[in-house]
Design an enzyme around this catalytic site. Structure first.
Site, PDB file in Angstrom:
ATOM      1  N   LYS A  14     -11.605  12.307  12.460  1.00 23.67           N
ATOM      2  CA  LYS A  14     -11.986  13.373  13.392  1.00 23.67           C
ATOM      3  C   LYS A  14     -12.197  14.629  12.572  1.00 23.67           C
ATOM      4  O   LYS A  14     -11.279  15.135  11.925  1.00 23.67           O
ATOM      5  CB  LYS A  14     -10.872  13.575  14.408  1.00 23.67           C
ATOM      6  CG  LYS A  14     -11.185  14.661  15.382  1.00 23.67           C
ATOM      7  CD  LYS A  14     -10.894  14.209  16.780  1.00 23.67           C
ATOM      8  CE  LYS A  14     -11.874  14.845  17.734  1.00 23.67           C
ATOM      9  NZ  LYS A  14     -11.949  14.187  18.991  1.00 23.67           N
TER      10      LYS A  14
ATOM     11  N   ASP B 295      -7.477  17.450  27.494  1.00 26.95           N
ATOM     12  CA  ASP B 295      -8.827  16.872  27.549  1.00 26.95           C
ATOM     13  C   ASP B 295      -8.737  15.364  27.767  1.00 26.95           C
ATOM     14  O   ASP B 295      -9.411  14.586  27.109  1.00 26.95           O
ATOM     15  CB  ASP B 295      -9.603  17.202  26.280  1.00 26.95           C
ATOM     16  CG  ASP B 295     -11.100  16.981  26.455  1.00 26.95           C
ATOM     17  OD1 ASP B 295     -11.544  16.811  27.608  1.00 26.95           O
ATOM     18  OD2 ASP B 295     -11.833  16.963  25.449  1.00 26.95           O
TER      19      ASP B 295
ATOM     20  N   LEU C 227     -19.043   7.928  15.626  1.00 28.98           N
ATOM     21  CA  LEU C 227     -18.595   7.193  16.817  1.00 28.98           C
ATOM     22  C   LEU C 227     -18.809   8.005  18.079  1.00 28.98           C
ATOM     23  O   LEU C 227     -18.952   7.453  19.170  1.00 28.98           O
ATOM     24  CB  LEU C 227     -17.105   6.850  16.702  1.00 28.98           C
ATOM     25  CG  LEU C 227     -16.708   5.841  15.639  1.00 28.98           C
ATOM     26  CD1 LEU C 227     -15.203   5.768  15.514  1.00 28.98           C
ATOM     27  CD2 LEU C 227     -17.276   4.470  15.972  1.00 28.98           C
ATOM     28  N   GLY C 228     -18.805   9.311  17.921  1.00 24.82           N
ATOM     29  CA  GLY C 228     -18.959  10.138  19.113  1.00 24.82           C
ATOM     30  C   GLY C 228     -18.581  11.561  18.804  1.00 24.82           C
ATOM     31  O   GLY C 228     -18.319  11.928  17.653  1.00 24.82           O
TER      32      GLY C 228
ATOM     33  N   GLY D  72     -14.124  16.977  22.123  1.00 26.59           N
ATOM     34  CA  GLY D  72     -13.992  18.391  22.397  1.00 26.59           C
ATOM     35  C   GLY D  72     -13.806  19.236  21.143  1.00 26.59           C
ATOM     36  O   GLY D  72     -14.107  20.417  21.131  1.00 26.59           O
ATOM     37  N   PHE D  73     -13.304  18.627  20.089  1.00 19.80           N
ATOM     38  CA  PHE D  73     -13.002  19.420  18.906  1.00 19.80           C
ATOM     39  C   PHE D  73     -13.903  19.083  17.721  1.00 19.80           C
ATOM     40  O   PHE D  73     -13.675  19.550  16.621  1.00 19.80           O
ATOM     41  CB  PHE D  73     -11.543  19.220  18.514  1.00 19.80           C
ATOM     42  CG  PHE D  73     -10.588  19.839  19.487  1.00 19.80           C
ATOM     43  CD1 PHE D  73     -10.173  21.149  19.319  1.00 19.80           C
ATOM     44  CD2 PHE D  73     -10.143  19.133  20.587  1.00 19.80           C
ATOM     45  CE1 PHE D  73      -9.310  21.737  20.223  1.00 19.80           C
ATOM     46  CE2 PHE D  73      -9.280  19.717  21.487  1.00 19.80           C
ATOM     47  CZ  PHE D  73      -8.861  21.022  21.321  1.00 19.80           C
ATOM     48  N   GLY D  74     -14.888  18.239  17.936  1.00 17.78           N
ATOM     49  CA  GLY D  74     -15.786  17.918  16.841  1.00 17.78           C
ATOM     50  C   GLY D  74     -16.116  16.439  16.798  1.00 17.78           C
ATOM     51  O   GLY D  74     -15.617  15.661  17.608  1.00 17.78           O
TER      52      GLY D  74
ATOM     53  N   VAL E   9     -16.513  12.447  15.549  1.00 20.86           N
ATOM     54  CA  VAL E   9     -15.612  11.414  15.043  1.00 20.86           C
ATOM     55  C   VAL E   9     -16.444  10.381  14.294  1.00 20.86           C
ATOM     56  O   VAL E   9     -17.503   9.972  14.763  1.00 20.86           O
ATOM     57  CB  VAL E   9     -14.877  10.702  16.199  1.00 20.86           C
ATOM     58  CG1 VAL E   9     -13.813   9.770  15.662  1.00 20.86           C
ATOM     59  CG2 VAL E   9     -14.258  11.711  17.140  1.00 20.86           C
TER      60      VAL E   9
END
Ligand code: NAG
Ligand code: NAG
Ligand code: NAG
Ligand code: NAG
Ligand code: NAG
Ligand code: NAG
Ligand code: NAG
Ligand code: NAG
Length: 808
Positions: free
Chosen positions: A519, A616, A497-498, A501-503, A505
């Site tokens: 996520k 974020d 999906l995208g 900032g942390f990885g 999804v």
């Protein structure tokens, strides 16, 4: 900087409360007529530093004496001896006499009438009519037929083709002298009527002919909440007129002594007239009339105009063309051969050329139009006359084509006559239909939001919280790795999906049909399994309708995953930054979204037992459910990821440029006020419909914050409101949102309100202070992506250049 010349303030002396001047009565200097509800007043005044006296009409209730009409603009009275009366011959002529009874000015009544009276109407129109004729609009004379420098609501700009009366507005010589100067804004009825800004007899700017929706060269003229507009063109008359929308703010159009044709709206908050820039005239260099000469098209390239010959044409004098003198324009490469038949080449998205030598047939189709143009050898081009409903009518040119411009929005198709051999050439060179590339500023926002400063060192001074001890109260579902891998088709690209900032999804579907969002946290958090579980358990306890629901987590060796509810509408960024989908977000939805985010954030900051700083917050981290309720995602990520949050300084700056406040991006200092800053950016993006990052404006190099600040300080905040909202918004709500947005993005964290205040401010329950300068309002020289050993510089708002400090 715009100087508004024509708005003059002076003391209003004696007042009378009547709106009617009867036969035998007079108005002397110091006496006035006041319209029924006191919107306008008529009397004598001296503009600016002038000592001369003029008879005029001005706004009374608002705008403290803004003059809208001057009777004797070209015949000033040297003293206060002026007297206005209705001619004693009783024929309805208004006369203004001086001390020696000489007639300084008079109205030209077209007919005579019984018992004439002059009335100042609520619209600002001074009319002469028969006093026996109570409600008649059958005026013998009206000041609206003789505008000076202002076009008021209800006034016609245009020509009465029967009587020849031409109503145009023209500038004052200066703020001190209302005498008619060179600049004129008018409708030129020759050929196909067009709006024009003239200086003397020279055309300065040509908004162009009417295409059913707007002037062809002024696509920014759009339905809006302030006024409606109409254009009428028939055998009897041709005119443009605007009318205020009920309960909207006053608005008028003015030609200034500097030659600007500008629309202004009255700002209650600042008590000033503010330019409504998007609906005014000259916007860029290409708007200068015929800048590129004949058969050439003007194109704005960043800040400069570029001329380009039409296909099949070449510079008439190549030397001058190279020397950037393009006024000679271009000529045909191949002669036309009308006998044997010519063809037409289509040019898309243009401002149609000058129509002074054109003809229109409103009733025929584009196909018939082509026939008509083909048959007449002097026809050079054709186009649809009306763009509504897919296009209709026929506009034909019989002259060289001049004053074309490429429009990124709202342009039209023009079919240009061309020798068939040139057409063949063109098709050989462009086997497929040539597509014009409109430069789109793509953002790198989504690609990566993680910026690393310094080394990957994590302090792990984790402090246990008392809540943690009660974890047995709630069992957090722990999904097994296999079911998640199955649900996401082994983390396939299709399901991605995208990237946050942390990885990345992923979207997934569990065996029972439930849709989830997974996520996948980037590796090497260095956090232990128990610690991770504790953190996730805490986050899972955060339940609020404006937060995305965390369903559980999943762990495999050093892999960590969080499982969320899946929201089909995707993120706010997918809506607000998308030209078409943005229109689905009408004003009430945007308000609902802004309010929802504010409440979600307030919950994180204050109402939950944990004090969570999001760090974020951005449009792509706000998801929308079926009813377009906003749900903040990625909250608590820093906790789950094991980044220490208890201290106000961090080793690793997580966040997204464009949303980060200066103190965080530069010094790594964060607090709830960092989130407030990001929230402010989000609010302004929602109002304007454009990203802060990657924002581009022809006039300056600021980002959206800088643009907003500039418009705010110039009293033009209305221009910050997304045009695609048309007239669906409430002006006061929109202005409040802008002000709250600006308060949130102020440079100093201590100046920014907390979320509790923000919620109150948005609901209108708290008065708003004036915002100070925002942080990061210019963003050139910002590093594009992560840079751990970078020396690149930030430009902070106070123009001090701050270097990134390495390895903090
Ligand atoms: C209106 O005009 C009066 C008289 O010139 C002046 O005292 C007053 O300050 C003005 N008000 C505003 C809001 O400009
Ligand atoms: C004056 O104001 C009153 C009350 O707002 C309104 O009813 C009336 O129509 C107005 N009159 C004119 C001439 O605008
Ligand atoms: C009306 O009277 C004025 C003088 O008072 C005169 O100059 C003008 O010609 C008259 N107009 C008509 C239409 O009779
Ligand atoms: C009054 O106006 C007449 C006509 O415009 C002019 O001839 C005369 O000089 C003026 N008188 C004064 C005192 O200005
Ligand atoms: C009245 O008519 C005369 C001659 O037609 C013209 O010069 C003058 O400008 C007109 N006055 C106004 C106020 O339009
Ligand atoms: C016009 O109004 C006046 C006073 O309001 C009234 O006496 C008169 O009869 C009216 N005339 C017409 C023609 O309606
Ligand atoms: C234009 O078209 C309409 C309907 O197609 C027709 O009724 C009308 O008479 C036409 N007008 C002219 C001037 O041809
Ligand atoms: C072509 O159009 C022009 C302009 O309308 C007209 O004057 C001319 O007569 C037309 N020529 C032919 C051959 O129809």
């Amino acid at each position: 900087m715009l100087i508004i010349y024509c708005f003059l303030f002076y003391t209003i002396r004696t007042t009378s409360t009547q709106d009617t001047l009867r036969l035998g009565q007079s108005i002397r200097d110091g006496e006035t007529l006041v319209s029924a509800n006191e919107s306008f007043e008529l009397g004598f005044f001296s503009p600016g530093k002038s000592k001369s006296r003029y008879l005029g009409i001005w706004y009374k209730k608002i705008a403290n004496g803004t003059v809208t009409w001057v009777a004797n603009r070209n015949a000033p009275l040297p003293d206060r001896s002026g007297v206005l009366s209705i001619s004693s011959q009783g024929n309805g002529t208004l006369i203004l006499q001086n001390s020696t009874n000489g007639i300084v000015w008079s109205s030209n009544a077209s007919r005579t009438a019984q018992n004439p009276v002059a009335v100042l109407l609520e619209s600002g129109n001074l009319v002469v009519k028969s006093g026996n004729d109570n409600d008649s609009d059958n005026f013998l004379w009206q000041s609206f037929d003789y505008p000076t420098h202002v076009l008021l609501p209800g006034m016609k700009l245009g020509v009465n083709l029967v009587t020849g009366l031409n109503r145009f507005i023209s500038s004052w010589k200066s703020a001190d002298d209302p005498a008619q100067d060179d600049y004129m804004y008018e409708i030129d009825p020759r050929g196909v009527p067009q709006a024009m800004l003239l200086k003397g007899s020279t055309i300065r700017y040509r908004p162009g002919s009417w295409n059913g929706l707007h002037w062809t060269g002024m696509p920014q003229l759009q339905p809006n909440p302030v006024y409606t507009f109409e254009y009428v063109s028939n055998e009897k008359e041709v005119f443009y007129r605007f009318t205020l929308i009920k309960s909207s703010v006053p608005s008028m159009m003015v030609v200034s002594p500097l030659g600007e044709s500008q629309r202004y709206t009255w700002m209650e908050q600042t008590q000033k007239w503010a330019p409504f820039l998007s609906f005014s005239g000259l916007i860029d260099q290409c708007d200068n009339y015929a800048l590129c000469g004949t058969y050439a098209i003007c194109k704005m390239n960043s800040n400069s105009a570029e001329c380009e010959c039409l296909e099949g044409f070449e510079p008439k004098s190549p030397r001058d063309w190279k020397l950037l003198d393009k006024t000679d324009g271009c000529v045909r490469r191949t002669k036309l051969d009308c006998e044997r038949g010519d063809g037409f080449l289509k040019r898309e998205s243009v401002k149609l050329p000058d129509t002074r030598f054109s003809r229109v047939d409103k009733n025929i189709s584009l196909f018939e139009c082509k026939e008509l143009c083909s048959k007449n050898c002097s026809c050079t081009a054709y186009a649809n006359a009306d763009v509504r409903g897919g296009g209709s009518g026929c506009l034909l040119w019989f002259h060289e084509l001049t004053d074309m411009k490429i429009l990124s929005e709202g342009g039209q198709d023009l079919y240009i006559r061309m020798a068939t051999s040139e057409l063949d050439n063109f098709e050989r060179r462009n086997p497929k239909k040539k597509k014009k590339v409109v430069p789109i500023i793509t953002s790198v926002l989504l690609a990566t939001g993680v910026i690393l400063i310094g080394a990957f060192v994590y302090a792990r001074k984790k402090k246990r919280r008392d809540q943690g001890n009660r974890k047995e109260e709630m069992e957090l579902p722990i999904f097994d790795w296999k079911s998640i891998a199955n649900a996401t088709d082994n983390f396939s690209e299709e399901n991605k999906l995208g990237e946050g900032g942390f990885g990345p999804v992923y979207k997934g579907m569990l065996i029972d049909g439930q849709e989830i969002a997974v996520k996948r946290l980037s590796k090497s958090s260095g956090q232990g399994v128990e610690e991770f579980k504790n953190e996730v358990l805490l986050i899972a306890k955060l339940q609020h309708r404006n937060l995305v629901k965390l369903l559980g987590c999943c762990m495999k060796r050093d892999e960590r995953m969080l499982i969320y509810e899946y929201l089909p509408n995707k993120s706010l960024a997918d809506f607000i930054f998308d030209g078409t989908r943005r229109k689905l977000l009408d004003w009430s939805k945007r308000c609902q979204i802004i309010g929802g985010i504010a409440r979600g954030l307030l919950y994180l900051h204050q109402d939950s037992r944990l004090r969570i700083i999001h760090r974020d917050l951005k449009a792509s981290n706000v998801l929308l459910d079926n009813e377009m309720n906003p749900k903040i995602s990625d909250f608590g990520m820093a906790r789950a990821f094991g980044v220490d949050q208890t201290e106000a300084n961090t080793n690793r700056v997580v966040g997204t440029y464009g949303y980060m406040p200066p103190e965080y991006a530069i010094d790594g200092l964060f607090s709830v006020k960092s989130d407030v800053f990001s929230f402010g950016v989000l609010v302004l993006e929602l109002v304007y419909g454009t990203r802060n990052r990657g924002f581009h404006h022809v006039d300056h190099h600021h980002n959206l914050l800088g643009h907003a600040w500039r418009l705010w300080t110039e009293d033009r905040p209305v221009e910050l409101i997304d045009k695609s909202l048309e007239d669906t918004y409430s002006l006061s709500e929109a202005l409040r949102c802008i002000q709250v947005g600006l308060l949130c993005v102020q440079q100093r964290p201590e100046d920014r309100p907390n979320m509790a205040s923000v919620v109150l401010m948005l609901s209108g329950e708290r008065s708003l202070p004036q915002p100070k300068q925002p942080g990061f309002f210019t963003e050139r020289n910002l590093p594009e992506s992560e840079s751990s050993s970078s020396n690149q510089t930030f430009h902070s708002s106070n123009q001090i250049t701050v270097s990134l400090i390495e390895g903090r």
